[in-house]
Every structure is written in C-alpha cells, then in structure tokens.
Write a protein that holds these residues in place. Structure first.
Motif, PDB file in Angstrom:
ATOM      1  N   VAL A   1      -3.939  -7.829 -10.322  1.00 43.45           N
ATOM      2  CA  VAL A   1      -3.976  -9.253 -10.657  1.00 43.45           C
ATOM      3  C   VAL A   1      -4.713 -10.046  -9.573  1.00 43.45           C
ATOM      4  O   VAL A   1      -5.555 -10.895  -9.869  1.00 43.45           O
ATOM      5  N   ILE A   2      -4.408  -9.732  -8.316  1.00 46.92           N
ATOM      6  CA  ILE A   2      -5.029 -10.483  -7.227  1.00 46.92           C
ATOM      7  C   ILE A   2      -6.507 -10.135  -7.078  1.00 46.92           C
ATOM      8  O   ILE A   2      -7.358 -11.009  -6.914  1.00 46.92           O
TER       9      ILE A   2
ATOM     10  N   GLY B   1       0.822  -1.214   0.000  1.00 42.55           N
ATOM     11  CA  GLY B   1       0.000   0.000   0.000  1.00 42.55           C
ATOM     12  C   GLY B   1       0.853   1.260   0.000  1.00 42.55           C
ATOM     13  O   GLY B   1       0.556   2.217  -0.718  1.00 42.55           O
ATOM     14  N   LEU B   2       1.935   1.261   0.788  1.00 43.63           N
ATOM     15  CA  LEU B   2       2.812   2.432   0.805  1.00 43.63           C
ATOM     16  C   LEU B   2       3.507   2.586  -0.549  1.00 43.63           C
ATOM     17  O   LEU B   2       3.661   3.699  -1.053  1.00 43.63           O
ATOM     18  N   ALA B   3       3.909   1.458  -1.129  1.00 39.92           N
ATOM     19  CA  ALA B   3       4.522   1.515  -2.456  1.00 39.92           C
ATOM     20  C   ALA B   3       3.528   2.071  -3.469  1.00 39.92           C
ATOM     21  O   ALA B   3       3.862   2.909  -4.301  1.00 39.92           O
ATOM     22  N   ARG B   4       2.277   1.639  -3.349  1.00 44.29           N
ATOM     23  CA  ARG B   4       1.236   2.083  -4.285  1.00 44.29           C
ATOM     24  C   ARG B   4       0.983   3.584  -4.148  1.00 44.29           C
ATOM     25  O   ARG B   4       0.651   4.263  -5.115  1.00 44.29           O
ATOM     26  N   ALA B   5       1.158   4.111  -2.936  1.00 43.16           N
ATOM     27  CA  ALA B   5       0.901   5.534  -2.706  1.00 43.16           C
ATOM     28  C   ALA B   5       2.089   6.391  -3.134  1.00 43.16           C
ATOM     29  O   ALA B   5       1.991   7.615  -3.163  1.00 43.16           O
TER      30      ALA B   5
ATOM     31  N   ALA C   1      -4.230  -3.396   0.720  1.00 39.64           N
ATOM     32  CA  ALA C   1      -3.242  -2.429   0.220  1.00 39.64           C
ATOM     33  C   ALA C   1      -3.940  -1.206  -0.350  1.00 39.64           C
ATOM     34  O   ALA C   1      -3.474  -0.072  -0.168  1.00 39.64           O
ATOM     35  N   GLU C   2      -5.056  -1.417  -1.031  1.00 43.87           N
ATOM     36  CA  GLU C   2      -5.805  -0.281  -1.574  1.00 43.87           C
ATOM     37  C   GLU C   2      -6.348   0.586  -0.442  1.00 43.87           C
ATOM     38  O   GLU C   2      -6.418   1.807  -0.565  1.00 43.87           O
TER      39      GLU C   2
ATOM     40  N   PRO D   1       4.777  -1.808  -9.894  1.00 45.99           N
ATOM     41  CA  PRO D   1       4.662  -3.220  -9.479  1.00 45.99           C
ATOM     42  C   PRO D   1       3.562  -3.416  -8.439  1.00 45.99           C
ATOM     43  O   PRO D   1       2.833  -4.412  -8.479  1.00 45.99           O
ATOM     44  N   ALA D   2       3.423  -2.452  -7.536  1.00 39.50           N
ATOM     45  CA  ALA D   2       2.392  -2.566  -6.507  1.00 39.50           C
ATOM     46  C   ALA D   2       1.009  -2.584  -7.150  1.00 39.50           C
ATOM     47  O   ALA D   2       0.145  -3.394  -6.785  1.00 39.50           O
ATOM     48  N   ALA D   3       0.799  -1.705  -8.122  1.00 42.40           N
ATOM     49  CA  ALA D   3      -0.506  -1.647  -8.790  1.00 42.40           C
ATOM     50  C   ALA D   3      -0.782  -2.954  -9.532  1.00 42.40           C
ATOM     51  O   ALA D   3      -1.900  -3.471  -9.516  1.00 42.40           O
ATOM     52  N   CYS D   4       0.262  -3.522 -10.173  1.00 38.21           N
ATOM     53  CA  CYS D   4       0.086  -4.795 -10.875  1.00 38.21           C
ATOM     54  C   CYS D   4      -0.351  -5.891  -9.907  1.00 38.21           C
ATOM     55  O   CYS D   4      -1.314  -6.613 -10.156  1.00 38.21           O
TER      56      CYS D   4
END
Lengths: 240, 224
Positions: free
Chosen positions: B66-67, B46-50, B110-111, B59-62
C-alpha cells in the motif's frame, strides 16, 4: 541414548522414511550407509528435529521429540551435528564460532568458554588458526572447526552427516582422524558416510538403508564381508 | 573573504543566509527523525515479512504494498489533512512531515531488510538451531550480522532518496530547505544562485551519508 521406533516421514508424496526403527546405546558408534536418496541424512536430521516426522516416536536421552516444542531446544543443545556443507558462521573467527553457543545458549562465562574453545581447537589440530575466518580456511580445516563447535556444547551424542563428501580427497583424512579420536574417547556417534574404510574400522554397528527402509544391520564384518540381503550386496559390490 | 563566492556576498544578505540555514536545520531535523523511526519500523516490518507465518507476513506485505504504490505526497496529505478529520487530532506540520518520511521510508526499507535476511543461507539457520539457539538469538548473533552487510548499499541509497524527498513537506509551507529557497527566490529573483546553493546544501547532507555507507561496508567486510 537414541531410540527410533516405527518412524514414517514423507516429503509430499515421497516416503523418505518407511517404518524405521533404530537404537543407539551410550558410547556406541553406528555408521549408516546406503545409496543417495535412501533417507540416511533425513534420519539424522530428525534426531534433532531439523525435520519433523509424521508418525512414530523418537527418543533422545530419555526425552521424546514431539510437536510440542518445549523440549526441542534443550535436546538440540545436547546433540551435536556436523553438516556436509560445514555451515560455519562466516562473520566470526574460528574461535568465536566455537564460543558462540556456549556463551549465548548456556550463558556460561566468556573466560571459561574461551579456555575450553582454545583447547578444543588445539585438539582438532587448529591451535594456530583460532583467529582465522572460515573463508581463510581449507575445507578440511573448516570441517574440523565445525566439529569443535559442536563439541563445545559438550554433547552427549554427535551426528555426522556426510562430513567428508564436500572435501578434496587429500583433506578427508584429517577430518576422519578427528572423528576416530572421538570414537576412542567413547563418544556416542551416529555417522552417515560413504567412507567404507572408516566404517569398517570404527563402527560398532553398520546400518544399510535403501528407499527409506533399514534393509540390513549388523557388525562391520557381517555387513561388509557377508551381507545377506541382495540389495546390500548390490550396493557394496558397486562401491567396494 | 575568498571562501564565499562573490555573488553570494553581493546579492544575498545576512538575513537571507540565515533563512537558508534555518531551512537546512529543519530539513536535517525532519530527516534525522524520519530516518531513525523509519529504520526501526522497517526492522520490525521486514522481519515480519521474512517470516513464514501467514499472520505475520501477510499484514507486513499489505503495509509494504500500500505504501510503496502510492506517492509520498498523497501520504503527506492523508496524514496532514485526513487524519485530523478522522481522529479529531491536530497534527503539527513538522510531525506530519516526520510521519510521512517514516511511513514511506519504512515500507521500502522493509523490503531491503527482508531481502537481506533471506539472503543468509538456510544452512546458517540449521547450524544455529542445532546448537540450541532460539529465533531471537539466531537473528542477533548469526543472521543479522550477515544480512546487514547486504542491506547497507541499497539501504543508504534509499535513505539518501528520502532526504531529497523531504522537500515535499514544502507544499505544506513548512520552511525546510526547499521552501526557504522558494521564499528567497520570490524575494530576490536570483534563481540560479539560490537554487544552486540549495542543491549544494542537499549535497552537503547526503554526501556524508554515502561516505558513511562506504566506511561501514568496509568495516563489516568478511574477515581478511
């Protein structure tokens, strides 16, 4: 203390700072005035690298701010800034807001920091509000906590970015009074404001900006009573 | 024994009850580990996504997409059946279940972490940065304490959903609560009593979670 030379900054195609040069000596109080969108706040924010510049040099206390981030945090710790929107940490009490940076950034012992923080809050007239959360304080009180928070880092330079613009008229004075006290103590200050009375009273030098340029600079008497540039004259005639 | 309903006493014997308890314990173990690991991974993802750095958020968004866009049952199958073939490792059923819950939960969570972090005003970052604080210090002392408040209600909702989703592991014949219920059902044909009891036991696991959420929400409420 501060040396800005030939700085240019763009937001996209907008030329916000156009060949700006400015020096502020230790202990000097410089007030920046000018219409909205003239680049005053941007100039201030560049001084602690909240905004990067595209060209030109900025020196603060002998350190050049540049893209190599090594010294940015060190400079920021030495430069206090107070924002128009206060930006206090809402989950912390007034006391904790003031204590946070000295404890976390400077790694100083909590007991010492607490003592100083209490003294600072008393100095800005909030000795009885140390346990209050920002949401429980008026705008003027919040802004005074914000000033105490910046002072707690024992800065060499204080930047004020339209700190009274978001306040109800009757709360403006209590904040200006705290700032005047800092002036008397010899703090180096760069102040962006629309409070012309304050500028006239405390400024050592007044800088008028318009469209990203420094149009005119001089003592408060010169600027307010005998402005030479037509744009300065036009601006002052509208607001005085 | 007035505290135990009569039909339970009459129709389900002590061994049946034991089987259910075994199932309940396995569900709790499965979920506790899955949720715990899920929260840890979700915090990182989640922190990576932000982040604004492409090599972090992409990569975080992928991972998240996918999941999120495949059923948890498929994820369980991939972990249990496909991984052993690809990597030549045997995955025990329990750990396959934990992994599926971890992976699935972490993507959704994570979202929630991203949304929570981004809900904190920009001015907070600027104020903290101007005081000389670095990224981790700002996260720890300024952003996360405010973001967590926003993350708790949807986060706990998700965790409760995950507890119930743990019933998918029953398809691998792992005897968690749902599978235990099925076994008893096949043995006794008391469908109403057995599944009623199973539902009640799920409730007993989930309800404290939502109470805990309510409690921590109140405790973290802004001062005053």
């Amino acid at each position: 203390m501060v040396r800005v030379s030939h700085v240019h900054k763009y937001f996209g195609r907008l030329h916000v700072l156009n060949d700006v040069s400015l020096e502020v000596a230790r202990g000097e109080v410089v007030v920046v005035i000018g219409p909205s969108g003239s680049g005053k706040s941007t100039l201030l924010r560049c001084l602690n690298y909240l905004e990067p510049v595209q060209s030109g040099e900025i020196w603060v206390d002998g350190v050049r701010l540049d893209h190599h981030r090594t010294n940015i945090r060190q400079v920021r710790a030495e430069v206090g800034i107070v924002f128009q929107a206060f930006n206090l940490f809402p989950h912390l009490t007034a006391l904790r807001n003031v204590m946070l940076a000295p404890v976390v950034v400077r790694k100083r012992p909590e007991a010492d920091v607490r003592r100083e923080a209490l003294a600072l809050l008393a100095k800005v007239g909030l000795g009885d509000k140390v346990a209050s959360y920002p949401g429980q304080l008026s705008g003027g009180q919040q802004q005074r906590v914000a000033i105490a928070r910046a002072l707690a880092m024992q800065p060499k330079l204080m930047l004020f970015d339209e700190v009274t613009s978001a306040l109800d008229p009757e709360l403006v004075r209590e904040v200006l009074d705290v700032m005047k006290q800092l002036v008397r103590e010899g703090m180096t200050m760069l102040v962006v404001t629309h409070e012309m009375g304050f500028a006239r009273e405390v400024a050592h030098r007044v800088v008028f900006m318009d469209e990203g340029r420094i149009v005119e600079a001089g003592g408060p008497k010169e600027i307010f009573d005998r402005p030479t540039n037509p744009r300065t004259q036009a601006f002052l005639s509208k607001i005085l | 024994m007035p505290s135990v309903p009569n039909f339970v006493q009459d129709e389900l014997n002590r061994w049946d009850a034991l089987l259910l308890m075994q199932g309940l314990w396995n569900t709790v173990r499965l979920c506790a580990l899955g949720l715990l690991l899920g929260v840890v991974i979700a915090a990182v993802v989640g922190l990576a996504r932000a982040s604004r750095r492409p090599w972090l958020w992409m990569p975080a968004a992928c991972y998240i997409e996918v999941i999120r866009d495949s059923p948890i049952l498929m994820q369980l199958y991939v972990i249990f059946f496909a991984l052993p073939i690809l990597l030549k490792v045997e995955v025990p059923v329990f750990w396959a279940g934990v992994a599926a819950l971890t992976v699935n939960g972490s993507a959704f969570l994570a979202e929630i972490v991203r949304a929570g972090v981004q809900s904190v005003a920009r001015g907070q970052w600027e104020a903290a940065r101007s005081l000389g604080m670095g990224y981790l210090q700002i996260m720890r002392w300024v952003v996360l304490p405010q973001a967590v408040r926003v993350m708790i209600p949807p986060g706990v909702g998700l965790l409760i959903g995950l507890v119930k989703d743990s019933s998918v592991v029953s398809v691998l014949s792992y005897v968690e609560l749902t599978r235990a219920g099925q076994i008893l059902m096949e043995k006794t044909f008391l469908s109403f009593q057995v599944f009623g009891l199973v539902a009640l036991l799920y409730f007993a696991v989930c309800y404290p979670l939502s109470r805990l959420a309510r409690y921590s929400e109140r405790r973290l409420a802004l001062g005053g």
